[in-house]
Design an enzyme around this catalytic site. Structure first.
Site, PDB file in Angstrom:
ATOM      1  N   ASP A 106       0.859  -1.181   0.000  1.00 17.09           N
ATOM      2  CA  ASP A 106       0.000   0.000   0.000  1.00 17.09           C
ATOM      3  C   ASP A 106       0.898   1.235   0.000  1.00 17.09           C
ATOM      4  OD1 ASP A 106      -1.911  -1.965   0.367  1.00 17.09           O
ATOM      5  OD2 ASP A 106      -2.973  -0.902   1.968  1.00 17.09           O
ATOM      6  N   LYS A 126      -6.907   3.384  -3.011  1.00 17.07           N
ATOM      7  CA  LYS A 126      -7.254   3.321  -1.588  1.00 17.07           C
ATOM      8  C   LYS A 126      -7.514   4.721  -1.066  1.00 17.07           C
ATOM      9  CE  LYS A 126      -5.129   1.991   2.858  1.00 17.07           C
ATOM     10  NZ  LYS A 126      -3.960   1.332   3.496  1.00 17.07           N
ATOM     11  N   LYS A 176     -10.161   0.123  -2.195  1.00 18.06           N
ATOM     12  CA  LYS A 176      -9.972  -0.166  -0.776  1.00 18.06           C
ATOM     13  C   LYS A 176     -10.388   1.051   0.035  1.00 18.06           C
ATOM     14  CE  LYS A 176      -6.596  -1.400   2.805  1.00 18.06           C
ATOM     15  NZ  LYS A 176      -5.228  -1.906   3.102  1.00 18.06           N
TER      16      LYS A 176
END
Length: 217
Positions: free
Chosen positions: A91, A153, A182
């Site tokens: 991430d 995300k 996400k």
């Protein structure tokens, strides 16, 4: 929605600055017991967690976290190091200043560089929605799509705001067909988790959902 279905989408997360191995070990145990999508942990614990889990759960870690303004070369090194240590999901945080400056090519190149470093492993791109305008969020949907990352995300959880229903809906309307979403930051109830999934999220970055399920039992 079945609780087990919600858990299947959870990246069970502990990214606190004060996290110690005993706490990391516990969320690893929880991830196995509750069959979450992954554990999301600090880079310094990746090797230890991977050795401990021995393939029983996916290990996710963070790069350029939480501010995103390290150099692309530094993020590339972090990514390669994490993959070498056993992480299967990365991430990354974008350089938000570049986005504000309209340096879209630099952002896209950085994402492409980190995706190449990831190889077949999953790359998620954190854009920190609480710091962006809707126009900037839409632009990042386009850049992430073009750059070939698997996920966009919402948040780090460290910038004063987290995922919102509105942002996940906006993402779902503007990302390409191969990009998943996400939602992360502040997801504190099973009802909210279910709503995020219904709006189009595929992963939920949260420390609370597993705790809620444990309390129910």
């Amino acid at each position: 929605m079945d609780v087990n279905e919600i858990l299947r989408h959870v990246d069970h997360t502990l990214l606190s600055q004060t996290a110690v191995w005993e706490e990391i070990r516990q969320i690893c145990d929880d991830a196995v017991a509750y069959r979450t999508a992954s554990v999301c942990i600090p880079p310094s614990f990746v090797r230890q967690a991977c050795d401990y889990l021995n393939g029983k759960a996916a290990v996710c870690t963070v790069v350029g976290f939480p501010n995103g303004y390290t150099t692309t070369a530094a993020k590339e090194f972090e990514t390669k190091d994490a993959i070498k240590n056993g992480a299967s999901e990365i991430d990354m945080v974008i350089n938000i200043g570049w986005l504000k400056d309209g340096k879209y090519d630099l952002i896209e190149n950085e994402i492409r560089t980190l995706k190449e470093a990831c190889g077949e492993n999953i790359l998620k791109v954190i854009i920190e929605t609480c710091l962006l305008t809707d126009e900037e969020k839409v632009k990042m949907c386009q850049i992430v799509t073009e750059a070939g990352a698997e996920y966009i995300k919402t948040s780090t959880g460290f910038a004063g705001g987290g995922a919102t229903f509105e942002d996940v809906k906006l993402f779902s309307e503007h990302v390409g067909p191969d990009v998943k979403i996400k939602a992360a930051g502040g997801i504190s109830s099973l009802e909210d988790a279910e709503k995020f999934l219904e709006l189009g999220a595929d992963r939920l970055g949260t420390s609370r959902i597993v705790k809620l399920v444990k309390d129910m039992k």
